[in-house]
Design a protein around this motif. Structure first.
Motif, PDB file in Angstrom:
ATOM      1  N   ASP A 213      11.622  84.678 -25.879  1.00 31.71           N
ATOM      2  CA  ASP A 213      11.095  83.849 -24.791  1.00 31.71           C
ATOM      3  C   ASP A 213       9.938  84.548 -24.087  1.00 31.71           C
ATOM      4  OD1 ASP A 213      11.417  81.483 -22.892  1.00 31.71           O
ATOM      5  OD2 ASP A 213      11.667  83.175 -21.512  1.00 31.71           O
ATOM      6  N   ARG A 214      10.083  85.818 -23.772  1.00 33.19           N
ATOM      7  CA  ARG A 214       9.020  86.539 -23.069  1.00 33.19           C
ATOM      8  C   ARG A 214       7.817  86.798 -23.974  1.00 33.19           C
ATOM      9  NH1 ARG A 214      12.341  90.613 -18.916  1.00 33.19           N
ATOM     10  NH2 ARG A 214      13.028  88.894 -17.567  1.00 33.19           N
TER      11      ARG A 214
ATOM     12  N   SER B 237      17.061  86.186 -27.738  1.00 35.06           N
ATOM     13  CA  SER B 237      16.507  84.993 -27.097  1.00 35.06           C
ATOM     14  C   SER B 237      15.602  85.365 -25.931  1.00 35.06           C
ATOM     15  CB  SER B 237      17.638  84.067 -26.631  1.00 35.06           C
ATOM     16  OG  SER B 237      18.471  84.723 -25.689  1.00 35.06           O
ATOM     17  N   LEU B 238      15.989  86.368 -25.137  1.00 29.50           N
ATOM     18  CA  LEU B 238      15.129  86.815 -24.038  1.00 29.50           C
ATOM     19  C   LEU B 238      13.848  87.422 -24.582  1.00 29.50           C
ATOM     20  CD1 LEU B 238      14.638  87.397 -21.015  1.00 29.50           C
ATOM     21  CD2 LEU B 238      15.779  89.604 -21.373  1.00 29.50           C
ATOM     22  N   PHE B 239      13.972  88.257 -25.600  1.00 25.41           N
ATOM     23  CA  PHE B 239      12.803  88.895 -26.197  1.00 25.41           C
ATOM     24  C   PHE B 239      11.835  87.835 -26.694  1.00 25.41           C
ATOM     25  CE2 PHE B 239      11.585  93.162 -27.783  1.00 25.41           C
ATOM     26  CZ  PHE B 239      10.411  92.824 -28.454  1.00 25.41           C
TER      27      PHE B 239
ATOM     28  N   ALA C  49       9.585  94.092 -23.430  1.00 26.22           N
ATOM     29  CA  ALA C  49      10.488  92.985 -23.114  1.00 26.22           C
ATOM     30  C   ALA C  49      11.066  93.079 -21.709  1.00 26.22           C
ATOM     31  CB  ALA C  49      11.614  92.924 -24.144  1.00 26.22           C
TER      32      ALA C  49
ATOM     33  N   PHE D 223      17.898  94.224 -25.138  1.00 35.64           N
ATOM     34  CA  PHE D 223      17.616  92.856 -24.709  1.00 35.64           C
ATOM     35  C   PHE D 223      18.136  91.885 -25.752  1.00 35.64           C
ATOM     36  CE2 PHE D 223      14.330  95.667 -23.068  1.00 35.64           C
ATOM     37  CZ  PHE D 223      14.348  95.392 -21.707  1.00 35.64           C
ATOM     38  N   THR D 224      18.550  90.722 -25.318  1.00 35.06           N
ATOM     39  CA  THR D 224      18.967  89.719 -26.294  1.00 35.06           C
ATOM     40  C   THR D 224      17.756  89.214 -27.064  1.00 35.06           C
ATOM     41  OG1 THR D 224      18.699  87.844 -24.784  1.00 35.06           O
ATOM     42  CG2 THR D 224      20.836  89.000 -24.762  1.00 35.06           C
TER      43      THR D 224
ATOM     44  N   THR E 143       8.075  89.953 -17.923  1.00 33.14           N
ATOM     45  CA  THR E 143       7.786  88.604 -18.391  1.00 33.14           C
ATOM     46  C   THR E 143       6.435  88.586 -19.095  1.00 33.14           C
ATOM     47  OG1 THR E 143       6.893  88.046 -16.222  1.00 33.14           O
ATOM     48  CG2 THR E 143       9.213  87.491 -16.640  1.00 33.14           C
TER      49      THR E 143
END
Length: 223
Positions: free
Chosen positions: A107-108, A103-105, A66, A100-101, A69
């Motif tokens: 998304d990537r 949402s970030l996890f 994560a 990591f949040t 990108t």
């Protein structure tokens, strides 16, 4: 439990006896190929060659990170493996992936899945467990709709615990002793390797005198 086909998975940490596994009924193996955006498993090529020499069908997996990108991870993965027998798989676990949040996890990871599908033209597997998916991702139904599930749950129960975004598994890693061992559902195997259609019938036209002779010979041969 549905009928299944045994298989293994391995990385540079393992030195499997592929011939012994094949003799024990294993038909396939998933092999770690890459991690992040630049790392390549130093034993991927040797594992792939040796497993195939033992008669196993192989497929690669990528350890998702994560911290990077998704698109460059997919491109690094596919540039390393280029083509696969089994669909490509993405490993989603906690090591080096905390902090990591969700949402970030998601998304990537979603970006990696989208790019991998575009590169490979195939529907990937996501390898994960219920606890890891629920912790790291939470819920990402859009990713689950694009990927089949390779679930990890070490148990003697008849079915594994499922991450919340899937209702069915295709591959189940049910033990790590003495090597990660998995069950692949028959119908999933058949979807990847469809059975050959039955041979078409052939009609042969013979001159009448030859056909009559064959008919008489068959009649004489019947007691």
């Amino acid at each position: 439990m549905a009928n299944y086909i045994l298989g293994s998975d391995a990385s540079h940490w393992n030195l499997p006896n592929w011939s012994a596994l094949a003799a024990a009924g294993h038909k396939w193996a998933y092999l770690k190929a890459t991690e992040g955006t630049s790392w390549v498993d130093p034993r991927y090529q040797a594992h792939n060659r040796d497993a195939q020499d033992a008669g196993l069908v192989t497929g690669p997996y990528h350890y998702f990170r994560a911290a990077f990108t998704g698109v460059p991870q997919a491109e690094h993965f596919w540039a390393t493996v280029e083509a696969t027998d089994l669909p490509p798989a993405v490993d989603v676990e906690g090591i080096n992936n905390t902090g990591f949040t969700q949402s970030l996890f998601a998304d990537r990871l979603g970006s990696m899945v989208d790019r991998l599908i575009a590169l490979s033209g195939r529907r990937p597997l996501i390898y994960t467990s219920k606890s890891k998916w629920d912790l790291l991702v939470g819920s990402a139904p859009d990713i689950a709709s694009l990927c089949d599930l390779w679930v990890a749950h070490y148990t003697t129960l008849a079915s594994p615990l499922m991450p919340r975004d899937w209702t069915d598994w295709k591959v189940w890693q049910y033990t790590s002793t003495p090597l990660d061992t998995n069950r692949m559902k028959d119908e999933y195997w058949d979807s990847v390797f469809p059975p050959a259609p039955p041979a078409a019938s052939v009609t042969i036209t013979l001159p009448k005198e030859i056909a009559d002779s064959l008919h008489q010979a068959l009649h004489d041969a019947i007691p």
